[in-house]
Scaffold this active site. Structure first.
Site: not given
Length: 567
Positions: A54, A298, A334, A488, A535, A538, A541
């Site tokens: 984050s 992410r 959060t 991606c 990968c 995140c 895709c």
């Protein structure tokens, strides 16, 4: 003997899936209210915090309610927020804008959210919560229409789908109530949406992709507590997004870029837009003499109030970002995620103490609607969809009108549309020429993924699958020229072959097919290679694929990124 017959079973009062802020806050609140309750939390990352990414500026409202004395022993790298700057960028210039009230960070803290979660995890364990990191929940146990828990810890399935020599069937973790806090686009949550119709009657979720780097810079260039945001360049006016730059600790800079996944141009690469952003004259000076030390990405739920699904079902509930409580104009989620976990925990604790445990935690969504979370999200519900409806300048005007004139109480609520339906055909959109990385300020995908410490067991089946491989050529390639190779941020997808080489020359598709790459689809002069080992989880895709043909499922526990303490 079937897997179910081989599996051992453990029983709990409450099971929590996901070791993020929502799940950990729920665990702590449960043990505060019901100290004798058996509470278990499973986390797919190798440790608590390994998959947490984050910005992050933390508004401590929920934390103050959960642990009032937390400032006496705060998480590492908690830096009080100082100077707020909100900038409008053109290609060569930067203009400081008035800071919107939602972005006022007085009293907030710049933090490493991974460190916050590690700190919360220690607090939860001290209260008696059983925490199992490296345990990926791969299946939900549903019996007679009631969620009874999950299957976690399945390992040793070989690439061909057969049981390997080290196969472990996993364990059945059963509970009276299971709280799902998987984060954005949770793999089990997707199934729950369908099984229980949880998205019926609500607006589609809309998403953003956040890409982040952590830098060490010379101390003389470091201003602890600086909070710097921008909008505008390098994105076009039809694409929502912007940057964040936060200074924490003694010499750390957390810098990132978010692109709304409803963007229309299939040639756009969010990763390369982020790299280009750092070259702006008003930005590059922050990093001169510095060193990039970490990278991650992410997806974010941006739909807000109108996209929140039904939160409860027999035997369980949704908490945190898996449901979508991000306050987009505030650029914070959060505090709202933690509060949702705390309210679900309060509902579960009350149910555990009842003479007969109710099958559905109906008091949880009722309490949420009566809380400050609902009030906060209601007040900003029209800002994000305004950018999708009116474009950048119209969205800015709508945001000002909604904030200063209507004060969040406009007599209408705007809708969202599905992000996967927003792409234009490749032939109808302008190509984008991105500069080559210099390896000092700007970088390529593969060197970035290396800094995420991503690792997957190579012999396991790919956790990224095409539901129908035959569709890829006609849809993704013929119509959109393989947009997954550009959206991606980890170089997972690569269109290869003579036709692809001719068509994509000079565009930022995946750099190289690494060891263990799998050819998943294609024919003739083009095919798709999936480098699943790259990968970073995140899940873009799974969201942006035009035909929703890509399915992200959970790999073996412990796989994926291992973000360092400052992320």
């Amino acid at each position: 003997m079937s897997d179910a017959e081989q599996r051992e079973s453990m029983e709990f009062d409450v099971l929590i899936v996901g070791g993020g802020p929502a799940g950990l806050a729920a665990a702590i609140r449960l043990k505060q209210l019901a100290p004798d309750a058996a509470v278990c939390l499973v986390e797919k990352g190798s440790e608590i915090g390994a998959h947490i990414l984050s910005g992050a500026v933390l508004e401590p409202r929920a934390l103050d309610e959960l642990i009032p004395d937390w400032r006496d022993d705060p998480p590492a790298l908690a830096t009080p927020a100082g100077d707020d700057r909100f900038m409008l960028l053109t290609e060569k210039r930067a203009f400081r804008l008035p800071t919107p009230p939602q972005m006022n960070n007085h009293g907030n803290y710049i933090v490493s959210l991974g460190n916050v979660c590690r700190w919360l995890g220690a607090r939860a364990e001290a209260l008696g919560v059983e925490i199992y990191p490296g345990f990926a929940a791969s299946e939900t146990i549903i019996e007679d229409g009631v969620v009874k828990g999950v299957v976690a810890g399945v390992m040793g399935i070989a690439k061909d789908g057969e049981k390997g020599p080290d196969y472990q069937p996993g364990m059945e973790l059963r509970a009276s109530y299971t709280l799902f806090g998987e984060g954005c686009r949770g793999s089990l949550t997707k199934v729950l949406f369908e099984r229980f119709g949880l998205r019926d009657g609500v607006a589609p979720q809309t998403f953003g992709l956040g890409i982040k780097e952590l830098w060490e810079i010379p101390k003389e260039k470091h201003t602890p507590g600086l909070v710097w945001h921008s909008t505008g360049w390098p994105l076009k006016s039809d694409t929502y997004g912007g940057s964040f730059l936060y200074m924490l600790g003694e010499n750390l800079v957390s810098v990132g870029f978010v692109v709304g996944l409803d963007y229309p141009n299939p040639w756009l690469s969010p990763f390369d837009e982020f790299q280009r952003f750092k070259t702006h004259p008003a930005v590059r000076g922050f990093f001169e003499g510095g060193k990039r030390i970490a990278y991650g990405a992410r997806a974010l739920n941006e739909g807000g109030l109108q996209s929140i699904p039904k939160l409860v079902f027999p035997g369980g509930a949704l908490i945190g970002d898996t449901a979508g409580f991000l306050n987009v104009p505030k650029i914070k989620g959060t505090h709202t995620a933690m509060k949702s976990g705390m309210l679900a925990a309060e509902a579960a604790a009350a149910a555990l103490g009842a003479e007969t445990r109710p099958p559905v935690l109906d008091s949880y969504p009722e309490a949420l609607r009566a809380s400050w979370v609902w009030t906060e999200l209601s007040g900003v519900r029209n800002i994000r969809p305004g950018f999708a409806k009116f474009g950048f300048w119209g969205g800015m005007a709508n945001a000002a009108l909604d904030t200063y004139i209507f004060r969040g109480k406009a007599p209408w609520t705007m809708a969202h549309h599905a992000d996967n339906a927003s792409l234009k055909k490749a032939s109808e959109a302008p190509r984008i020429a991105y500069p080559k990385p210099d390896g000092v300020l700007t970088f390529d995908r593969l060197s970035s993924v290396f800094l995420s410490n991503t690792n997957h067991e190579e012999n396991q089946p790919a956790h990224l699958k095409l539901r129908d491989p035959s569709q890829w050529k006609g849809v993704n390639w013929d119509a959109f020229r393989s947009p997954e190779s550009r959206y991606c941020p980890a170089g997972v997808y690569e269109a290869v072959g003579p036709e692809a080489e001719r068509e994509l020359k000079g565009t930022p598709d995946a750099e190289a097919a690494g060891p263990g790459a799998e050819t998943s689809a294609g024919n003739g002069g083009v095919r798709l290679v999936i480098n699943a080992q790259n990968c970073v989880h995140c899940k873009t895709c799974d969201i942006k694929d035009p035909d929703q043909n890509i399915d992200w499922c959970t790999p073996e526990g412990g796989g994926g990124p291992n973000y360092i303490g400052g992320m």
